[in-house]
Design an enzyme around this catalytic site. Structure first.
Site, PDB file in Angstrom:
ATOM      1  N   GLU A  77      -3.521  -9.667   3.528  1.00 42.27           N
ATOM      2  CA  GLU A  77      -4.336  -9.305   4.781  1.00 42.27           C
ATOM      3  C   GLU A  77      -5.240 -10.330   5.113  1.00 42.27           C
ATOM      4  O   GLU A  77      -5.685 -10.825   5.928  1.00 42.27           O
ATOM      5  CB  GLU A  77      -4.688  -7.912   4.709  1.00 42.27           C
ATOM      6  CG  GLU A  77      -3.766  -6.665   4.919  1.00 42.27           C
ATOM      7  CD  GLU A  77      -2.961  -6.317   3.730  1.00 42.27           C
ATOM      8  OE1 GLU A  77      -2.867  -6.977   2.843  1.00 42.27           O
ATOM      9  OE2 GLU A  77      -2.477  -5.328   3.686  1.00 42.27           O
ATOM     10  N   GLU A  93       0.842  -1.118  -0.127  1.00 40.06           N
ATOM     11  CA  GLU A  93       0.039  -0.047   0.058  1.00 40.06           C
ATOM     12  C   GLU A  93       0.945   1.402  -0.093  1.00 40.06           C
ATOM     13  O   GLU A  93       0.437   2.328  -0.706  1.00 40.06           O
ATOM     14  CB  GLU A  93      -0.952  -0.025   1.171  1.00 40.06           C
ATOM     15  CG  GLU A  93      -2.064  -1.153   0.877  1.00 40.06           C
ATOM     16  CD  GLU A  93      -2.755  -1.478   2.383  1.00 40.06           C
ATOM     17  OE1 GLU A  93      -1.949  -1.699   3.353  1.00 40.06           O
ATOM     18  OE2 GLU A  93      -4.071  -1.266   2.321  1.00 40.06           O
TER      19      GLU A  93
HETATM   20  C1  LIG Z   1     -12.982  -1.371  15.782  1.00 42.63           C
HETATM   21  C2  LIG Z   1     -11.707  -1.159  15.619  1.00 42.63           C
HETATM   22  C3  LIG Z   1     -11.369  -0.913  14.332  1.00 42.63           C
HETATM   23  C4  LIG Z   1      -9.680  -0.869  14.078  1.00 42.63           C
HETATM   24  C5  LIG Z   1      -9.480  -0.509  12.787  1.00 42.63           C
HETATM   25  C6  LIG Z   1      -8.027  -0.645  12.724  1.00 42.63           C
HETATM   26  C7  LIG Z   1      -7.401  -0.143  11.672  1.00 42.63           C
HETATM   27  C8  LIG Z   1      -5.740  -0.418  11.681  1.00 42.63           C
HETATM   28  C9  LIG Z   1      -5.223   0.143  10.361  1.00 42.63           C
HETATM   29  C10 LIG Z   1      -4.403  -0.898   9.981  1.00 42.63           C
HETATM   30  C11 LIG Z   1      -3.913  -0.464   8.450  1.00 42.63           C
HETATM   31  C12 LIG Z   1      -3.778  -1.593   7.623  1.00 42.63           C
HETATM   32  C13 LIG Z   1      -2.463  -1.908   6.929  1.00 42.63           C
HETATM   33  C14 LIG Z   1      -2.132  -3.157   6.172  1.00 42.63           C
HETATM   34  O1  LIG Z   1      -3.189  -3.155   5.367  1.00 42.63           O
HETATM   35  C15 LIG Z   1      -2.389  -4.431   7.315  1.00 42.63           C
HETATM   36  C16 LIG Z   1      -0.999  -5.043   6.939  1.00 42.63           C
HETATM   37  O2  LIG Z   1      -0.174  -4.756   6.479  1.00 42.63           O
HETATM   38  S1  LIG Z   1      -1.089  -6.786   7.686  1.00 42.63           S
HETATM   39  C17 LIG Z   1       0.467  -7.292   7.351  1.00 42.63           C
HETATM   40  C18 LIG Z   1       0.525  -7.805   6.078  1.00 42.63           C
HETATM   41  N1  LIG Z   1       1.832  -8.406   5.665  1.00 42.63           N
HETATM   42  C19 LIG Z   1       1.961  -9.661   5.702  1.00 42.63           C
HETATM   43  O3  LIG Z   1       1.197 -10.693   6.039  1.00 42.63           O
HETATM   44  C20 LIG Z   1       3.501 -10.323   5.650  1.00 42.63           C
HETATM   45  C21 LIG Z   1       3.941 -11.269   6.749  1.00 42.63           C
HETATM   46  N2  LIG Z   1       4.895 -11.884   6.627  1.00 42.63           N
HETATM   47  C22 LIG Z   1       5.406 -12.596   5.690  1.00 42.63           C
HETATM   48  O4  LIG Z   1       4.646 -13.037   4.939  1.00 42.63           O
HETATM   49  C23 LIG Z   1       6.884 -13.202   5.905  1.00 42.63           C
HETATM   50  O5  LIG Z   1       7.205 -12.956   7.127  1.00 42.63           O
HETATM   51  C24 LIG Z   1       7.897 -12.452   4.760  1.00 42.63           C
HETATM   52  C25 LIG Z   1       7.828 -11.004   4.837  1.00 42.63           C
HETATM   53  C26 LIG Z   1       7.332 -12.881   3.185  1.00 42.63           C
HETATM   54  C27 LIG Z   1       9.274 -12.856   5.241  1.00 42.63           C
HETATM   55  O6  LIG Z   1       9.389 -14.336   5.382  1.00 42.63           O
HETATM   56  P1  LIG Z   1      10.570 -14.928   5.833  1.00 42.63           P
HETATM   57  O7  LIG Z   1      11.834 -14.687   5.292  1.00 42.63           O
HETATM   58  O8  LIG Z   1      10.582 -16.577   5.793  1.00 42.63           O
HETATM   59  O9  LIG Z   1      10.581 -14.763   7.391  1.00 42.63           O
HETATM   60  P2  LIG Z   1       9.720 -14.869   8.364  1.00 42.63           P
HETATM   61  O10 LIG Z   1       8.179 -15.073   7.864  1.00 42.63           O
HETATM   62  O11 LIG Z   1      10.189 -16.306   9.393  1.00 42.63           O
HETATM   63  O12 LIG Z   1       9.487 -13.442   9.285  1.00 42.63           O
HETATM   64  C28 LIG Z   1      10.934 -13.065   9.966  1.00 42.63           C
HETATM   65  C29 LIG Z   1      10.450 -12.737  11.399  1.00 42.63           C
HETATM   66  O13 LIG Z   1       9.771 -11.430  11.344  1.00 42.63           O
HETATM   67  C30 LIG Z   1       8.298 -11.672  11.750  1.00 42.63           C
HETATM   68  N3  LIG Z   1       7.178 -10.904  10.901  1.00 42.63           N
HETATM   69  C31 LIG Z   1       7.174 -11.013   9.525  1.00 42.63           C
HETATM   70  N4  LIG Z   1       6.339 -10.241   9.162  1.00 42.63           N
HETATM   71  C32 LIG Z   1       5.736  -9.536   9.958  1.00 42.63           C
HETATM   72  C33 LIG Z   1       4.923  -8.482  10.378  1.00 42.63           C
HETATM   73  N5  LIG Z   1       4.197  -7.879   9.289  1.00 42.63           N
HETATM   74  N6  LIG Z   1       4.517  -8.017  11.495  1.00 42.63           N
HETATM   75  C34 LIG Z   1       5.304  -8.251  12.513  1.00 42.63           C
HETATM   76  N7  LIG Z   1       6.234  -9.420  12.464  1.00 42.63           N
HETATM   77  C35 LIG Z   1       6.313  -9.942  11.257  1.00 42.63           C
HETATM   78  C36 LIG Z   1       7.878 -13.164  11.705  1.00 42.63           C
HETATM   79  O14 LIG Z   1       7.224 -13.617  12.805  1.00 42.63           O
HETATM   80  C37 LIG Z   1       9.436 -13.506  12.238  1.00 42.63           C
HETATM   81  O15 LIG Z   1       9.587 -13.305  13.662  1.00 42.63           O
HETATM   82  P3  LIG Z   1      10.481 -14.460  14.414  1.00 42.63           P
HETATM   83  O16 LIG Z   1       9.830 -15.712  14.291  1.00 42.63           O
HETATM   84  O17 LIG Z   1      11.657 -14.523  13.870  1.00 42.63           O
HETATM   85  O18 LIG Z   1      10.231 -13.698  15.829  1.00 42.63           O
END
Ligand SMILES: CCCCCCCCCCCCC[C@H](O)CC(=O)SCCNC(=O)CCNC(=O)[C@H](O)C(C)(C)COP(=O)(O)OP(=O)(O)OC[C@H]1O[C@@H](n2cnc3c(N)ncnc32)[C@H](O)[C@@H]1OP(=O)(O)O
Length: 719
Positions: free
Chosen positions: A123, A103
């Site tokens: 998401e 985004e």
């Molecule tokens: C009534 C109430 C109303 C409330 C409304 C609230 C509104 C809030 C506004 C929100 C705005 C929205 C924004 C957006 O649209 C939402 C998002 O972005 S959600 C996140 C989307 N992203 C993902 O899903 C990606 C997730 N990650 C992955 O797929 C993979 O990690 C990767 C990036 C492809 C990398 O893969 P790898 O190299 O294999 O590594 P790992 O997967 O092992 O990850 C390493 C390490 O990082 C941690 N991690 C990865 N991504 C995230 C993340 N997005 N957030 C936090 N942590 C993350 C993962 O857990 C690993 O951690 P470890 O295990 O080593 O501790």
């Protein structure tokens, strides 16, 4: 959290610095807002480039922050301000641009992507929707059908596909950041209005309603009862029918319906559980990050049945040389043809060439003397497996790892017949092994940490989700399956039908109910195991009451079904009837109804109406109860491991989080109360007796699932 530099005297380079994936935590958002303000206000700056540290653009919002109160600058106004700015902003995408990261790229006026980069809006897999404008901007940029597909599936796309779709402006094999800076310099003074995606009109297909209807039907079929994809469709509809200012409000309303839902919590739990599960530990202190795996270049598979064939394919397609062994020429030839066919189809699908040169087929174990690792996948018979392991001990060099694919036999008993018990470990694949993602790595008491590390790392290399488990009959997955299936057959005795039980489980979210699943797997496997363990067959003392074994309730209906030659899909008859042997279209069979009626009248059982709620509670609470016992026994290290096993090996619905998470969502107190209730009604079913760990957790105030580990004090931890 974001580094600000001036490069080439006039380009502001903003680098997100939140390793490992540069997630948009509140601190990152704060630093970004400050950096953008500085860039837009500095007269020296004529253009901006945004990139991510360590070759990763951005993995999206920080998912861990979703569990707490929302803090820091909100993302939507921050992104809107970047897009509205009067200086060109170029995204330099290396590694990943996912979720909020994608985004962010969408609000930049230009995007440069490294050729290995991946982009996507995952998401929906976390139970939410892209709520930083993603559902409004992407349809405007690439049209409704393509945007719908990406947003409702969460599929990642390559940089090349992103270029074709018009999401990125250039794909480069060089440093994307350097290319972006040069690009930014050329973009200065060019008009920006057409580059602001939120200002574009969504190209709208004439048959919008029909298209949305089709996608809705598809989504409902694929992900029964899952809310997020449906909300995504509604948000995309808003992009087609409303101006951006209204559409973004609709996006936010829809996000509010999902954000705190049980499904979102479950799916986000699954995301972290999957990553936690790989982090194994042993009581000795050896663990995933201090044990070095061996490098595996060559492997051998003994037995070319369904499992063996799938394992050969899994190994060969990641470049490991494989020697496949069978006991008879005909079996070897059949297995060989099937493996070659599977590998060729797999290679065609992936657009690569089949690695047939890595394969060797033989009838002689002598050919295995130099391999690094052997996986035995012969018939599930302890005496036979022991003979194989004794033989392997003689022929393989002393350093060869010996693994068994047994689905529940004693791994340590096999280790005991070898000359190298520390090099013996279970590698329990799930059928079909080249498709199913789960691998249970069964750690025997004598398996060395190097052996476990090697099996876990080999699993990862094969693309499996590997979970380390202890050695006990059935390990984790199959041990828990027994109480679950027992409850289903007891419910048949009491008045339910296979289709009623399956429907309740499928409405809960399972891809297949327990009876349809058993028909697919083959009913004869369980029958043979029951015969071998003396529960049925000629060795059972005729004085034994048919519905009791070892002082417990026993249901002989599955044995009666098998006695009629009904082994499931492969024979065209099982709990259901099929058009032909091998058919997949399950229809209720009046013969099964008759069998159930006759059975009930023979044992004077008055059938009663059984609610779906009772079906779910008895099957799933018995399942989770066994999970608590497994935790107590130290056979699984944490509830996350059990949940991952059920998600990837047994089709447990992901939006329910797995059996242990589901129990915590229902409320441990309620689970305990219902188990006590059912155990009182069925005192001869020990699986319904609440486990001490469940009682203990309830007594401790039902802590969150992530903290159960602190409450598990076991003297006999295997992990
Ligand atoms: C009534 C109430 C109303 C409330 C409304 C609230 C509104 C809030 C506004 C929100 C705005 C929205 C924004 C957006 O649209 C939402 C998002 O972005 S959600 C996140 C989307 N992203 C993902 O899903 C990606 C997730 N990650 C992955 O797929 C993979 O990690 C990767 C990036 C492809 C990398 O893969 P790898 O190299 O294999 O590594 P790992 O997967 O092992 O990850 C390493 C390490 O990082 C941690 N991690 C990865 N991504 C995230 C993340 N997005 N957030 C936090 N942590 C993350 C993962 O857990 C690993 O951690 P470890 O295990 O080593 O501790």
């Amino acid at each position: 959290m974001a580094r600000y530099e001036l490069v080439k005297r006039s380009v502001a380079l903003i680098t997100l610095t939140n390793p490992p994936v540069n997630a948009l935590s509140s601190a990152v958002r704060h630093a970004m807002a400050k950096s953008m303000e500085q860039a837009l206000n500095d007269p020296k700056v004529t253009a901006v480039v945004i990139c991510g540290e360590n070759g990763r653009f951005c993995g999206g919002a920080d998912i861990r922050e979703f569990a707490g109160p929302l803090r820091g600058p909100p993302l939507v106004p921050l992104l809107d301000a970047i897009e509205a700015g009067e200086k060109p902003v170029v995204a330099a995408i290396e590694g990943v641009a996912l979720g909020g990261g994608f985004e962010l790229a969408l609000v930049c006026h230009y995007c440069i992507a490294h050729f290995k980069a991946r982009l996507g809006l995952p998401e929906v897999t976390l139970g939410i929707l892209p709520a930083a404008g993603g559902t409004q901007r992407l349809p405007r940029l690439i049209g409704i059908p393509a945007a719908l597909e990406l947003i409702t599936t969460g599929r990642h796309i390559s940089a090349q596909e992103a270029l074709k779709l018009g999401i990125v402006d250039q794909v480069t094999e060089q440093n994307a950041c350097e290319v972006a800076v040069e690009f930014a310099l050329r973009a200065v003074a060019k008009p920006l209005s057409s580059r602001r995606v939120s200002m574009l009109t969504t190209p709208c297909p004439p048959d919008l309603d029909a298209l949305l209807e089709v996608v809705t039907m598809e989504v409902k079929k694929k992900a029964r009862g899952v809310m997020a994809p449906l909300a995504c469709i509604q948000a995309v509809r808003a992009a087609a029918t409303m101006p951006y200012s209204k559409g973004i409000k609709r996006e936010s309303e829809l996000m509010a319906t999902l954000f705190n839902s049980g499904q979102a919590r479950a799916l986000q739990y699954c995301f972290f559980a999957q990553r936690t599960a790989g982090k194994w530990t042993l009581p000795s202190g050896a663990q995933w990050n201090n044990s070095k795996p061996r490098e595996i270049r060559s492997a051998a598979i003994i037995g070319l049945g369904t499992m063996g064939r799938g394992i050969v394919v899994s190994l060969a397609r990641v470049g490991i040389s494989v020697i496949a062994v069978e006991s008879e020429k005909k079996l070897l030839e059949t297995g060989k043809q099937m493996v070659i066919g599977m590998l060729e189809r797999d290679a065609k699908r992936r657009g690569v060439s089949a690695s047939l040169n890595l394969l060797k087929f033989t009838l002689s174990l002598q050919d295995l003397k130099d391999v690094d690792l052997v996986i035995e996948a012969v018939f599930e018979d302890m005496a036979l497996k022991k003979r194989v392991f004794q033989e392997l001990s003689k022929v393989c060099r002393p350093a060869t790892l010996l693994c068994t694919n047994t689905s529940g036999l004693d791994v340590d008993a096999l280790a005991g017949v070898t000359d190298r018990p520390h090099l013996v470990v279970g590698m329990h694949f799930f059928s079909p092994a080249h498709v199913m993602k789960l691998l249970e790595v069964v750690c025997g008491p004598r398996s060395s940490s190097e052996t476990i590390a090697t099996a876990m790392s080999l699993g990862k290399r094969m693309g499996k989700v590997s979970v380390a488990v202890g050695n006990c009959p059935g390990f984790v997955g199959n041990r828990m399956l027994k109480p679950y299936m027992d409850q289903a057959t007891f419910l048949l005795e009491e008045g339910a039908t296979p289709e009623q039980i399956d429907k309740a489980l499928e409405d809960f979210g399972f891809a297949m109910g327990v009876f349809r699943m058993s028909d697919l797997a083959g009913l004869d496997v369980g029958w043979r195991i029951r015969k071998e363990s003396g529960l049925t067959g000629p060795d059972v003392d005729p004085k034994n009451p048919p519905r009791r074994r070892h002082g417990r309730r026993y249901c002989p209906i599955p044995d009666m079904v098998c006695e009629q030659g009904r082994f499931g899909q492969k024979t065209g008859r099982g709990w259901y009837m099929y058009d032909k042997p091998g058919g997949t279209n399950a229809k209720p069979d009046p013969l099964i109804q008759n069998l159930l009626e006759m059975y009930r009248s023979r044992y004077a059982i008055q059938p009663r109406n059984i609610s779906d709620q009772e079906i779910i509670e008895r099957c799933l609470f018995a399942l989770a109860n066994e999970g608590f016992r497994i935790l107590e026994d130290g056979i699984a290290a944490r509830p996350e491991d059990i949940d991952v096993i059920y998600l990837f090996g047994y089709g447990f619905p992901r939006h329910r989080g797995g059996p242990m998470f589901y129990a915590s969502m229902v409320g441990l107190e309620r689970v305990l109360e219902r188990l006590e209730h059912y155990h009182q009604a069925h005192p001869d079913v020990p699986h319904l007796e609440p486990s001490p760990l469940l009682k203990k957790l309830v007594a401790c105030g039902s802590p969150s699932v992530q903290t159960w580990r602190e409450h598990i004090k076991t003297m006999h931890s295997h992990l």
